[in-house]
Write a protein that holds these residues in place. Structure first.
Motif, PDB file in Angstrom:
ATOM      1  N   CYS A 103       0.852  -1.186   0.000  1.00 59.85           N
ATOM      2  CA  CYS A 103       0.000   0.000   0.000  1.00 59.85           C
ATOM      3  C   CYS A 103       0.894   1.245   0.000  1.00 59.85           C
ATOM      4  CB  CYS A 103      -0.879  -0.018   1.238  1.00 59.85           C
ATOM      5  SG  CYS A 103      -1.933   1.431   1.419  1.00 59.85           S
ATOM      6  N   GLU A 191      -3.602   4.613  -0.363  1.00 58.15           N
ATOM      7  CA  GLU A 191      -4.471   3.797  -1.194  1.00 58.15           C
ATOM      8  C   GLU A 191      -5.476   3.064  -0.305  1.00 58.15           C
ATOM      9  OE1 GLU A 191      -1.668   2.476  -4.897  1.00 58.15           O
ATOM     10  OE2 GLU A 191      -1.226   1.563  -2.961  1.00 58.15           O
ATOM     11  N   VAL A 194      -5.340  -2.309  -2.610  1.00 58.17           N
ATOM     12  CA  VAL A 194      -4.134  -2.562  -3.425  1.00 58.17           C
ATOM     13  C   VAL A 194      -4.483  -3.509  -4.529  1.00 58.17           C
ATOM     14  CG1 VAL A 194      -1.764  -3.345  -3.359  1.00 58.17           C
ATOM     15  CG2 VAL A 194      -2.726  -2.219  -1.385  1.00 58.17           C
TER      16      VAL A 194
END
Length: 194
Positions: A103, A191, A194
């Motif tokens: 991430c 994020e 992922v």
């Protein structure tokens, strides 16, 4: 200086970081020139400190950045994504098969401001856990922790001791009152999948 980026700029910067890493791994998916055209003027022209952190299954996998505003936000994220993935000396270079479990987190910094204090009690009283990133400096030794580090080191005494050790100083150096201390804040985003 506008302090916060739009949600669109944040999403695009996360995509820029991932695409830049993929490109270095020989897996280019999108044309970065097309992506660049979608950023606001703020991202393309304003110089800010930036950090890119990589977390693999919740564990730090790389983190590189610059505190001082020496590059545009766009340049800083692009360059620091590569450095976090492949040049953080604490880790081996990121492999392609790891990226799917990694991430990306981005921090955009405000300009550091010197923190005035007279003794270690004053230093602790002036710090704002989970709000302030902290830079310490003594002679040529310097180190910083982003505000996110307060999540792991919530006691100010432990936070400052670990920061001193990161700078190569004695853990109790912060008690001497001889450190130059600056603080900054960040806009952090990561994020969501992922």
């Amino acid at each position: 200086m506008r302090d916060t980026l739009s949600r669109q700029d944040c999403d695009l910067l996360l995509k820029l970081a991932r695409e830049t890493i993929l490109g270095k791994l020989g897996q280019k998916k999108h044309d970065l020139d097309d992506l660049t055209a979608k950023f606001s003027d703020l991202v393309n022209t304003e110089k800010r400190g930036t950090f890119v952190s990589l977390h693999k299954q919740g564990t730090l996998r790389g983190c590189i950045g610059n505190i001082e505003p020496v590059k545009t936000i766009f340049e800083g994220i692009r360059d620091n994504a590569v450095h976090a993935a492949f040049k953080d000396s604490r880790f081996k270079p990121l492999a392609l098969e790891e990226l799917k479990d990694t991430c990306i987190e981005i921090s955009i910094l405000t300009r550091p401001k010197k923190l005035e204090y007279t003794d270690f009690q004053g230093l602790i009283a002036r710090l704002r856990p989970k709000i302030d990133g902290v830079i310490i400096q003594k002679h040529y030794r310097t180190a910083t922790f982003l505000p996110q580090v307060w999540d792991q080191l919530s006691a100010p005494e432990v936070f400052l001791s670990q920061l001193c050790m990161k700078a190569g100083l004695a853990p109790d150096e912060w008690k001497t009152g001889q450190l130059e201390v600056s603080t900054y804040q960040v806009q952090m985003f990561e994020e969501t999948s992922v």
